[in-house]
Design a protein around this motif. Structure first.
Motif, PDB file in Angstrom:
ATOM      1  N   VAL A 140       0.842  -1.198   0.000  1.00  0.00           N
ATOM      2  CA  VAL A 140       0.000   0.000   0.000  1.00  0.00           C
ATOM      3  C   VAL A 140       0.880   1.252   0.000  1.00  0.00           C
ATOM      4  N   ARG A 141       1.959   1.241   0.794  1.00  0.00           N
ATOM      5  CA  ARG A 141       2.858   2.405   0.834  1.00  0.00           C
ATOM      6  C   ARG A 141       3.471   2.649  -0.544  1.00  0.00           C
ATOM      7  N   GLN A 142       3.856   1.581  -1.240  1.00  0.00           N
ATOM      8  CA  GLN A 142       4.419   1.737  -2.586  1.00  0.00           C
ATOM      9  C   GLN A 142       3.391   2.356  -3.531  1.00  0.00           C
ATOM     10  N   CYS A 143       2.145   1.900  -3.424  1.00  0.00           N
ATOM     11  CA  CYS A 143       1.099   2.441  -4.296  1.00  0.00           C
ATOM     12  C   CYS A 143       0.781   3.888  -3.926  1.00  0.00           C
ATOM     13  N   LEU A 144       0.837   4.209  -2.640  1.00  0.00           N
ATOM     14  CA  LEU A 144       0.621   5.593  -2.227  1.00  0.00           C
ATOM     15  C   LEU A 144       1.674   6.512  -2.835  1.00  0.00           C
ATOM     16  N   SER A 145       2.904   6.013  -2.937  1.00  0.00           N
ATOM     17  CA  SER A 145       3.981   6.850  -3.474  1.00  0.00           C
ATOM     18  C   SER A 145       3.772   7.138  -4.953  1.00  0.00           C
ATOM     19  N   ALA A 146       2.911   6.345  -5.612  1.00  0.00           N
ATOM     20  CA  ALA A 146       2.641   6.561  -7.035  1.00  0.00           C
ATOM     21  C   ALA A 146       1.570   7.632  -7.270  1.00  0.00           C
ATOM     22  N   LEU A 147       0.896   8.060  -6.197  1.00  0.00           N
ATOM     23  CA  LEU A 147      -0.123   9.101  -6.344  1.00  0.00           C
ATOM     24  C   LEU A 147       0.540  10.466  -6.504  1.00  0.00           C
ATOM     25  N   THR A 148      -0.228  11.419  -6.997  1.00  0.00           N
ATOM     26  CA  THR A 148       0.283  12.790  -7.019  1.00  0.00           C
ATOM     27  C   THR A 148       0.415  13.262  -5.574  1.00  0.00           C
ATOM     28  N   GLY A 186      -7.652   9.448  -5.961  1.00  0.00           N
ATOM     29  CA  GLY A 186      -6.576   8.695  -5.322  1.00  0.00           C
ATOM     30  C   GLY A 186      -6.986   7.262  -5.040  1.00  0.00           C
ATOM     31  N   LEU A 187      -8.230   7.062  -4.584  1.00  0.00           N
ATOM     32  CA  LEU A 187      -8.717   5.716  -4.316  1.00  0.00           C
ATOM     33  C   LEU A 187      -8.782   4.885  -5.594  1.00  0.00           C
ATOM     34  N   ILE A 188      -9.182   5.527  -6.693  1.00  0.00           N
ATOM     35  CA  ILE A 188      -9.234   4.823  -7.973  1.00  0.00           C
ATOM     36  C   ILE A 188      -7.831   4.376  -8.378  1.00  0.00           C
ATOM     37  N   ARG A 189      -6.862   5.269  -8.243  1.00  0.00           N
ATOM     38  CA  ARG A 189      -5.478   4.921  -8.607  1.00  0.00           C
ATOM     39  C   ARG A 189      -4.919   3.844  -7.686  1.00  0.00           C
ATOM     40  N   LEU A 190      -5.248   3.915  -6.401  1.00  0.00           N
ATOM     41  CA  LEU A 190      -4.797   2.877  -5.475  1.00  0.00           C
ATOM     42  C   LEU A 190      -5.384   1.526  -5.851  1.00  0.00           C
ATOM     43  N   ARG A 191      -6.686   1.532  -6.189  1.00  0.00           N
ATOM     44  CA  ARG A 191      -7.309   0.281  -6.596  1.00  0.00           C
ATOM     45  C   ARG A 191      -6.615  -0.330  -7.792  1.00  0.00           C
ATOM     46  N   CYS A 193      -3.501   0.226  -8.792  1.00  0.00           N
ATOM     47  CA  CYS A 193      -2.154  -0.168  -8.417  1.00  0.00           C
ATOM     48  C   CYS A 193      -2.139  -1.489  -7.659  1.00  0.00           C
ATOM     49  N   LEU A 194      -3.094  -1.647  -6.751  1.00  0.00           N
ATOM     50  CA  LEU A 194      -3.138  -2.849  -5.927  1.00  0.00           C
ATOM     51  C   LEU A 194      -3.744  -4.033  -6.679  1.00  0.00           C
ATOM     52  N   GLY A 195      -4.377  -3.761  -7.828  1.00  0.00           N
ATOM     53  CA  GLY A 195      -4.978  -4.835  -8.612  1.00  0.00           C
ATOM     54  C   GLY A 195      -6.211  -5.416  -7.949  1.00  0.00           C
ATOM     55  N   VAL A 196      -6.912  -4.615  -7.148  1.00  0.00           N
ATOM     56  CA  VAL A 196      -8.099  -5.099  -6.441  1.00  0.00           C
ATOM     57  C   VAL A 196      -9.186  -5.441  -7.452  1.00  0.00           C
ATOM     58  N   GLY A 197      -9.725  -6.643  -7.339  1.00  0.00           N
ATOM     59  CA  GLY A 197     -10.815  -7.056  -8.204  1.00  0.00           C
ATOM     60  C   GLY A 197     -10.391  -7.465  -9.596  1.00  0.00           C
ATOM     61  N   GLN A 198      -9.091  -7.505  -9.853  1.00  0.00           N
ATOM     62  CA  GLN A 198      -8.631  -7.884 -11.196  1.00  0.00           C
ATOM     63  C   GLN A 198      -8.235  -9.338 -11.239  1.00  0.00           C
TER      64      GLN A 198
END
Length: 198
Positions: A140-148, A186-191, A193-198
């Motif tokens: 999650v921290r890695q994906c957070l770092s990918a946000l603006t 941000g939540l959309i981008r996190l989703r 990044c994390l591959g949730v539901g994919q």
């Protein structure tokens, strides 16, 4: 009042715009972010109301409401118009998530209570669970770092520091509507990044 969440429901029997909501849901299922923003504005209030009645905790209600809306975004393709209204489908998800949160919270309290009565080391399965949780947190921290920067600041303040939307807006000296948009995006981008539901 939390912008976009603690809004009053637009009628307990539905919004009265079901064909429009069905169209929005179909567009959301196709990945239309503007349609999601529009649907968010329609259902966030009723979702928060249902969730808050179950969890009876404003902070939990805000968290679960956001979880529900992320689930709506990622599972919109599962909605079947012939089986009921859009709002009913969303509120079913909301009720299920709220019940899950109450059960999870109670289970955590029970675990803490049991752990408090023990004077020896945790069993292996709890150690393994803790390790998996730590790995998930790193991801999650890695994906957070990918946000603006703006998205990350808003999400961290809201979900890690427990700030409400107005509080986030005040800290960042930004309009509440802008904060809502930053968090939603941000939540959309996190989703993704994390591959949730994919």
């Amino acid at each position: 009042m939390v912008e976009g969440v603690r809004t009053s429901p637009r009628g307990s029997g539905g919004t009265g715009t079901e064909p429009a909501e069905t169209s929005l849901m179909q567009r959301v299922a196709a990945g239309d972010e503007q349609a999601f923003a529009d649907l968010y504005d329609v259902v966030a209030g009723p979702v928060w109301g249902v969730v808050n009645r179950v969890v009876r905790n404003g902070t939990f209600a805000e968290e679960v409401t956001q979880e529900v809306l992320v689930e709506v975004w990622r599972t919109a393709a599962r909605f079947k118009p012939g089986k009921g209204s859009t709002l009913a489908w969303v509120l079913t998800i909301a009720h299920r998530r709220a019940v899950d949160r109450v059960r999870s919270h109670q289970a955590a309290l029970d675990r803490d209570d049991r752990a408090g009565r023990l004077d020896f080391r945790r069993p292996f399965d709890e150690v393994a669970e803790s390790t998996i949780t730590n790995l998930e947190q790193q991801r999650v921290r890695q994906c957070l770092s990918a946000l603006t920067d703006l998205q990350r600041e808003s999400v961290v303040l809201a979900y890690y520091n427990g700030y409400t939307y107005p509080e986030v807006a005040e800290v960042l000296d930004t309009a509440p509507g802008t904060v809502k948009t930053r968090i939603r995006d941000g939540l959309i981008r996190l989703r993704d990044c994390l591959g949730v539901g994919q």
